[in-house]
Write an enzyme that holds these catalytic residues in place. Structure first.
Site, PDB file in Angstrom:
ATOM      1  N   HIS A   1      -0.586 -23.489   6.167  1.00 22.29           N
ATOM      2  CA  HIS A   1      -1.420 -22.787   5.461  1.00 22.29           C
ATOM      3  C   HIS A   1      -0.956 -21.887   4.414  1.00 22.29           C
ATOM      4  O   HIS A   1       0.577 -21.706   4.566  1.00 22.29           O
ATOM      5  CB  HIS A   1      -2.263 -21.818   6.313  1.00 22.29           C
ATOM      6  CG  HIS A   1      -1.732 -20.983   7.161  1.00 22.29           C
ATOM      7  ND1 HIS A   1      -0.775 -21.087   8.151  1.00 22.29           N
ATOM      8  CD2 HIS A   1      -1.450 -19.598   6.919  1.00 22.29           C
ATOM      9  CE1 HIS A   1      -0.482 -20.117   8.574  1.00 22.29           C
ATOM     10  NE2 HIS A   1      -0.506 -19.332   7.855  1.00 22.29           N
TER      11      HIS A   1
ATOM     12  N   ASP B   1      -1.562 -18.014   2.921  1.00 22.98           N
ATOM     13  CA  ASP B   1      -2.229 -16.846   3.415  1.00 22.98           C
ATOM     14  C   ASP B   1      -3.554 -16.671   2.717  1.00 22.98           C
ATOM     15  O   ASP B   1      -3.463 -16.575   1.674  1.00 22.98           O
ATOM     16  CB  ASP B   1      -1.209 -15.802   3.564  1.00 22.98           C
ATOM     17  CG  ASP B   1      -0.365 -15.899   4.784  1.00 22.98           C
ATOM     18  OD1 ASP B   1      -0.569 -16.643   5.906  1.00 22.98           O
ATOM     19  OD2 ASP B   1       0.686 -15.299   4.728  1.00 22.98           O
TER      20      ASP B   1
ATOM     21  N   HIS C   1       2.972 -22.560   4.957  1.00 14.95           N
ATOM     22  CA  HIS C   1       3.949 -22.466   6.204  1.00 14.95           C
ATOM     23  C   HIS C   1       3.263 -22.724   7.372  1.00 14.95           C
ATOM     24  O   HIS C   1       2.033 -22.747   7.407  1.00 14.95           O
ATOM     25  CB  HIS C   1       4.518 -20.953   6.199  1.00 14.95           C
ATOM     26  CG  HIS C   1       3.711 -19.788   6.230  1.00 14.95           C
ATOM     27  ND1 HIS C   1       2.771 -19.319   4.989  1.00 14.95           N
ATOM     28  CD2 HIS C   1       2.959 -19.048   7.297  1.00 14.95           C
ATOM     29  CE1 HIS C   1       1.863 -18.263   5.373  1.00 14.95           C
ATOM     30  NE2 HIS C   1       2.035 -18.154   6.632  1.00 14.95           N
TER      31      HIS C   1
ATOM     32  N   ARG D   1       3.682  -8.461   9.489  1.00 15.95           N
ATOM     33  CA  ARG D   1       3.672  -9.069   8.135  1.00 15.95           C
ATOM     34  C   ARG D   1       3.066  -8.053   7.169  1.00 15.95           C
ATOM     35  O   ARG D   1       2.078  -7.397   7.517  1.00 15.95           O
ATOM     36  CB  ARG D   1       2.972 -10.400   8.259  1.00 15.95           C
ATOM     37  CG  ARG D   1       2.882 -11.027   6.841  1.00 15.95           C
ATOM     38  CD  ARG D   1       1.799 -12.141   6.876  1.00 15.95           C
ATOM     39  NE  ARG D   1       0.321 -11.841   6.518  1.00 15.95           N
ATOM     40  CZ  ARG D   1      -0.685 -12.666   6.847  1.00 15.95           C
ATOM     41  NH1 ARG D   1      -0.491 -13.820   7.371  1.00 15.95           N
ATOM     42  NH2 ARG D   1      -1.852 -12.135   6.707  1.00 15.95           N
TER      43      ARG D   1
END
Length: 311
Positions: free
Chosen positions: A104, A106, A260, A276
């Site tokens: 995906h 983000d 990623h 994150r």
């Protein structure tokens, strides 16, 4: 593995190339809100060139320090458009809640696709738990010319209610179900160009990943076939780099030029937690100059759209 050491003149910073298409490690930097302007410029340049960059031994970083450093690179978003229970500054990527073992980019279900993310290792399993990134620029560049033209003409709809959610709903794990419920609590859907023109480098990149619901104007069978055709180009091993985490590691990736995948190769008794912080990005623009369009949902509380700068 291709290694190319590049020392930055007049400083202790060294950029170590990890692959032909993606990935570099940066040595000689102590991340934080007080990082000097020259080092910040080096990080920006390395990110633009290598798409994902890694830093070892950043044990001193706290959530606040990570956030202050992120502000040197851009404007942090709220942690997530829908998952609001995780905190005010960072999103916990925690194996006790969910595992992001799908390819995906983000938050592509909103119109303002994030610019970049900064991920810090907090707790790690005793084995496994690495992350792989793929260059969506390299994937586009590897397409034969007829497929490039086709991809440039297509648009895709992305949502936060994607196919494998059905597997979570059938799971007996209440934590999984609760996380999925929060993730889908506000419905978002956005139509993006399949090929985005990068707002800073001018490169072209495939904008796909697991949030794609359909390719606009095609039947479900045709949509799935074309999605698979282009997505498989992204995840070719030659277009990827894989990072084996250690405590104190930090990764930064250009979310507009990568996908990623968190490798789920550790047992449920092991714990993996990373934090994150995401930087606000602009609304994607296709090769034809058309911007992405909102179908459902308002992402303004998540992030303001920065002014677009000429490439």
């Amino acid at each position: 593995m291709s290694i190319d050491d590049a020392a930055v003149p007049g400083s202790a910073v060294r950029v170590v190339k990890l692959g032909a298409h993606i990935g570099a490690r940066i040595d000689g930097v102590r991340l934080g809100g007080d990082l000097d302007a020259r080092s910040v410029a080096t990080i920006r340049a390395a990110l633009a060139e290598h798409k994902v960059i890694f830093f070892r031994d950043q044990h001193h970083l706290t959530e606040d320090g990570q956030y202050e450093f992120a502000q040197l690179l851009g404007d942090p978003t709220t942690p997530h458009p829908t998952v609001t229970s995780a905190g005010a500054k960072s999103l916990a990527i925690d194996s006790h809640q969910t595992r992001s073992n799908v390819w995906h980019t983000d938050v592509t279900f909103v119109d303002r696709v994030p610019k970049a993310s900064i991920l810090r290792a907090v707790a790690l399993p005793s084995y496994g738990g690495s992350t792989t990134w793929a260059s969506t620029v390299a994937a586009y560049n590897a397409l034969p010319e007829p497929l490039r033209r086709l991809a440039e003409s297509l648009r895709a709809r992305h949502t936060n209610r994607y196919d494998y959610a059905a597997d979570i709903e059938d799971s007996p794990d209440d934590i999984d179900r609760a996380y999925r419920s929060e993730f889908e609590s506000t419905y978002f859907e956005t139509e993006h160009p399949v090929v985005e023109v990068h707002p800073e480098t001018g490169e072209r990149a495939l904008l796909l990943g697991c949030f794609v619901k359909e390719i606009v104007g095609l039947s479900s069978t045709e949509s799935r076939t074309l999605f698979r055709l282009f997505q498989d180009r992204v995840t070719r091993l030659e277009h990827t780099t894989r990072w084996d985490w250690s405590l104190g590691d930090v990764a930064i990736w250009d979310n507009r030029a990568t996908q990623h995948y968190a490798v789920d190769d550790y047992d449920g008794s092991e714990h993996r937690r990373l934090t994150r912080i995401t930087l606000a990005g602009q609304v994607p623009v296709g090769v034809d100059g058309r911007s992405s369009t909102v179908i459902a949902g308002d992402a303004e509380p998540y992030a303001a759209v920065p002014l677009r700068r000429a490439a």
